[in-house]
Design a protein around this motif. Structure first.
Motif, PDB file in Angstrom:
ATOM      1  N   ASN A 161       0.826  -1.211   0.000  1.00  0.00           N
ATOM      2  CA  ASN A 161       0.000   0.000   0.000  1.00  0.00           C
ATOM      3  C   ASN A 161       0.860   1.261   0.000  1.00  0.00           C
ATOM      4  N   GLN A 162       1.979   1.194   0.716  1.00  0.00           N
ATOM      5  CA  GLN A 162       2.880   2.342   0.755  1.00  0.00           C
ATOM      6  C   GLN A 162       3.475   2.620  -0.630  1.00  0.00           C
ATOM      7  N   MET A 163       3.897   1.557  -1.297  1.00  0.00           N
ATOM      8  CA  MET A 163       4.502   1.726  -2.626  1.00  0.00           C
ATOM      9  C   MET A 163       3.473   2.167  -3.672  1.00  0.00           C
ATOM     10  N   THR A 164       2.312   1.534  -3.662  1.00  0.00           N
ATOM     11  CA  THR A 164       1.291   1.869  -4.671  1.00  0.00           C
ATOM     12  C   THR A 164       0.647   3.223  -4.388  1.00  0.00           C
ATOM     13  N   GLY A 165       0.745   3.686  -3.150  1.00  0.00           N
ATOM     14  CA  GLY A 165       0.144   4.967  -2.788  1.00  0.00           C
ATOM     15  C   GLY A 165       1.001   6.176  -3.140  1.00  0.00           C
ATOM     16  N   LEU A 189      23.779   5.371 -12.978  1.00  0.00           N
ATOM     17  CA  LEU A 189      22.712   5.684 -12.026  1.00  0.00           C
ATOM     18  C   LEU A 189      21.350   5.845 -12.695  1.00  0.00           C
ATOM     19  N   ASP A 190      21.281   6.627 -13.774  1.00  0.00           N
ATOM     20  CA  ASP A 190      19.987   6.867 -14.414  1.00  0.00           C
ATOM     21  C   ASP A 190      19.374   5.569 -14.928  1.00  0.00           C
ATOM     22  N   MET A 191      20.201   4.686 -15.448  1.00  0.00           N
ATOM     23  CA  MET A 191      19.710   3.409 -15.971  1.00  0.00           C
ATOM     24  C   MET A 191      19.114   2.551 -14.848  1.00  0.00           C
ATOM     25  N   VAL A 192      19.804   2.458 -13.729  1.00  0.00           N
ATOM     26  CA  VAL A 192      19.340   1.615 -12.623  1.00  0.00           C
ATOM     27  C   VAL A 192      18.090   2.214 -11.982  1.00  0.00           C
ATOM     28  N   VAL A 193      18.053   3.539 -11.857  1.00  0.00           N
ATOM     29  CA  VAL A 193      16.843   4.200 -11.350  1.00  0.00           C
ATOM     30  C   VAL A 193      15.668   3.922 -12.280  1.00  0.00           C
ATOM     31  N   ASP A 194      15.916   3.978 -13.585  1.00  0.00           N
ATOM     32  CA  ASP A 194      14.860   3.732 -14.570  1.00  0.00           C
ATOM     33  C   ASP A 194      14.285   2.325 -14.439  1.00  0.00           C
ATOM     34  N   TRP A 195      15.135   1.329 -14.149  1.00  0.00           N
ATOM     35  CA  TRP A 195      14.634  -0.028 -13.937  1.00  0.00           C
ATOM     36  C   TRP A 195      13.633  -0.058 -12.788  1.00  0.00           C
ATOM     37  N   SER A 196      13.973   0.638 -11.707  1.00  0.00           N
ATOM     38  CA  SER A 196      13.068   0.671 -10.550  1.00  0.00           C
ATOM     39  C   SER A 196      11.763   1.373 -10.883  1.00  0.00           C
ATOM     40  N   VAL A 197      11.875   2.524 -11.557  1.00  0.00           N
ATOM     41  CA  VAL A 197      10.698   3.325 -11.868  1.00  0.00           C
ATOM     42  C   VAL A 197       9.749   2.564 -12.794  1.00  0.00           C
ATOM     43  N   LYS A 198      10.295   1.727 -13.672  1.00  0.00           N
ATOM     44  CA  LYS A 198       9.475   0.952 -14.607  1.00  0.00           C
ATOM     45  C   LYS A 198       8.941  -0.345 -13.981  1.00  0.00           C
ATOM     46  N   SER A 199       9.309  -0.621 -12.753  1.00  0.00           N
ATOM     47  CA  SER A 199       8.844  -1.842 -12.084  1.00  0.00           C
ATOM     48  C   SER A 199       7.423  -1.670 -11.568  1.00  0.00           C
ATOM     49  N   ASP A 200       6.686  -2.761 -11.562  1.00  0.00           N
ATOM     50  CA  ASP A 200       5.325  -2.777 -11.028  1.00  0.00           C
ATOM     51  C   ASP A 200       5.378  -2.545  -9.522  1.00  0.00           C
ATOM     52  N   ARG A 201       4.611  -1.569  -9.038  1.00  0.00           N
ATOM     53  CA  ARG A 201       4.706  -1.166  -7.628  1.00  0.00           C
ATOM     54  C   ARG A 201       4.229  -2.247  -6.668  1.00  0.00           C
ATOM     55  N   THR A 202       3.206  -2.989  -7.072  1.00  0.00           N
ATOM     56  CA  THR A 202       2.724  -4.069  -6.206  1.00  0.00           C
ATOM     57  C   THR A 202       3.803  -5.131  -6.048  1.00  0.00           C
ATOM     58  N   THR A 203       4.422  -5.529  -7.170  1.00  0.00           N
ATOM     59  CA  THR A 203       5.516  -6.504  -7.112  1.00  0.00           C
ATOM     60  C   THR A 203       6.677  -5.941  -6.299  1.00  0.00           C
ATOM     61  N   PHE A 204       6.986  -4.669  -6.510  1.00  0.00           N
ATOM     62  CA  PHE A 204       8.076  -3.996  -5.794  1.00  0.00           C
ATOM     63  C   PHE A 204       7.861  -4.096  -4.281  1.00  0.00           C
ATOM     64  N   GLY A 205       6.672  -3.682  -3.823  1.00  0.00           N
ATOM     65  CA  GLY A 205       6.389  -3.704  -2.387  1.00  0.00           C
ATOM     66  C   GLY A 205       6.333  -5.109  -1.818  1.00  0.00           C
ATOM     67  N   GLN A 206       5.686  -6.023  -2.545  1.00  0.00           N
ATOM     68  CA  GLN A 206       5.558  -7.409  -2.091  1.00  0.00           C
ATOM     69  C   GLN A 206       6.912  -8.078  -1.951  1.00  0.00           C
ATOM     70  N   MET A 207       7.766  -7.938  -2.970  1.00  0.00           N
ATOM     71  CA  MET A 207       9.050  -8.622  -2.954  1.00  0.00           C
ATOM     72  C   MET A 207      10.029  -7.980  -1.987  1.00  0.00           C
ATOM     73  N   TYR A 208       9.975  -6.669  -1.827  1.00  0.00           N
ATOM     74  CA  TYR A 208      10.835  -5.999  -0.837  1.00  0.00           C
ATOM     75  C   TYR A 208      10.514  -6.528   0.564  1.00  0.00           C
ATOM     76  N   CYS A 209       9.239  -6.561   0.880  1.00  0.00           N
ATOM     77  CA  CYS A 209       8.785  -7.054   2.181  1.00  0.00           C
ATOM     78  C   CYS A 209       9.118  -8.530   2.358  1.00  0.00           C
ATOM     79  N   ASP A 210       8.858  -9.327   1.325  1.00  0.00           N
ATOM     80  CA  ASP A 210       9.059 -10.771   1.420  1.00  0.00           C
ATOM     81  C   ASP A 210      10.542 -11.113   1.574  1.00  0.00           C
TER      82      ASP A 210
END
Length: 281
Positions: A161-165, A189-210
């Motif tokens: 919820n934090q990531m998707t919000g 740096l810009d390339m690696v940041v871009d990978w994160s920004v293009k990532s699905d937020r639900t997957t991002f939050g779920q996998m970070y937590c998991d």
């Protein structure tokens, strides 16, 4: 005669169903296959990273090895899949190895990908020939909390919820501030940041937590294969705590980088490739 016709039709229908299933089965990642060596390497990127993080590494070794470079579902612009979890991704890679008859591959994983490599080698010890763990620990949370205990049925909804919000600008700013702590090479740096920004937020939050809830310190005792652990230069200051986490892994070979941060393949490239070349021989 009619009986035999019915049996033949049933057989053909079953074969068709099996073929359709084989064609539509999804694994929780995309795969780029290159090279044609007898020995295979599977590259597993880290959290929110593209498989492109391995481009220079793959180019160094694909003339000797068959390389399978993964990008996990939901990361770096790839389409997300439901039920993203560390264990599902681990089992998905193991299933891919089995179903494609990849004989005793070498696993090379960065960050969370290194954790997945450890888990596969622990839970499927006869499936793998060697693993390389690039700046990952069996239990990341225990580095800051020595008393950490993994939670059963960990609830990741708050992190999701934090990531998707977050707005796109807020998420971008967060990643822009975080990455210089993980990557010293400003040109990347810009390339690696871009990978994160293009990532699905639900997957991002779920996998970070998991992933933060994962504790492999006991499981790694099951690993049989040779294991190279490449760690960022700062970790030499935490050597006792880090190597204590790995104390159950009897095949571990620890090497500490001389420069840079978490993205060792970019920050200490020559040293990193030398370590890999020696180990892969």
């Amino acid at each position: 005669m009619k009986k035999y016709i019915i049996l033949i039709i049933a057989f053909l229908f079953s074969a068709l169903c099996l073929n359709v299933f084989a064609q539509t089965k999804q694994f929780p990642f995309e795969v780029l296959k290159t090279g044609n060596g007898n020995q295979s390497i599977i590259f597993i990127p880290g959290f929110a990273s593209s498989g492109d993080v391995w481009n220079e590494t793959r180019a160094t070794f694909e003339n000797q090895f068959t390389c399978y470079t993964l990008t996990m579902a939901g990361f770096a612009g790839r389409k997300p899949q439901p039920n993203a979890s560390f264990e599902n991704w681990k089992n998905g890679i193991a299933s891919y190895i089995k179903e494609n008859n990849i004989e005793k591959p070498i696993l090379i994983g960065h960050s969370m990908g290194g954790g997945i490599a450890l888990a596969i080698a622990a839970d499927y010890p006869d499936l793998i020939s060697k693993i390389v763990v690039v700046d990952a620990l069996p239990c990341l949370a225990a580095l800051s909390d020595p008393n950490f205990k993994s939670k059963m049925n960990n609830d990741c909804s708050s992190m999701v919820n934090q990531m998707t919000g977050m707005t796109n600008d807020q998420f971008y700013d967060m990643q822009k501030k975080t990455m210089p702590r993980l990557l010293a090479d400003a040109s990347k740096l810009d390339m690696v940041v871009d990978w994160s920004v293009k990532s699905d937020r639900t997957t991002f939050g779920q996998m970070y937590c998991d992933f933060y809830n994962i504790d492999l310190r006991e499981r790694i005792a099951q690993i049989k294969c040779p294991t190279l652990i490449l760690l960022e230069s700062y970790f030499i200051n935490l050597k006792p705590a880090i190597e204590d986490q790995y104390k159950n892994l009897k095949t571990a070979n620890f090497q500490y980088a001389t420069n840079g941060l978490h993205f060792i393949m970019y920050d200490d490239t020559a040293w990193y490739l030398e370590q890999l070349s020696t180990f892969l021989k």
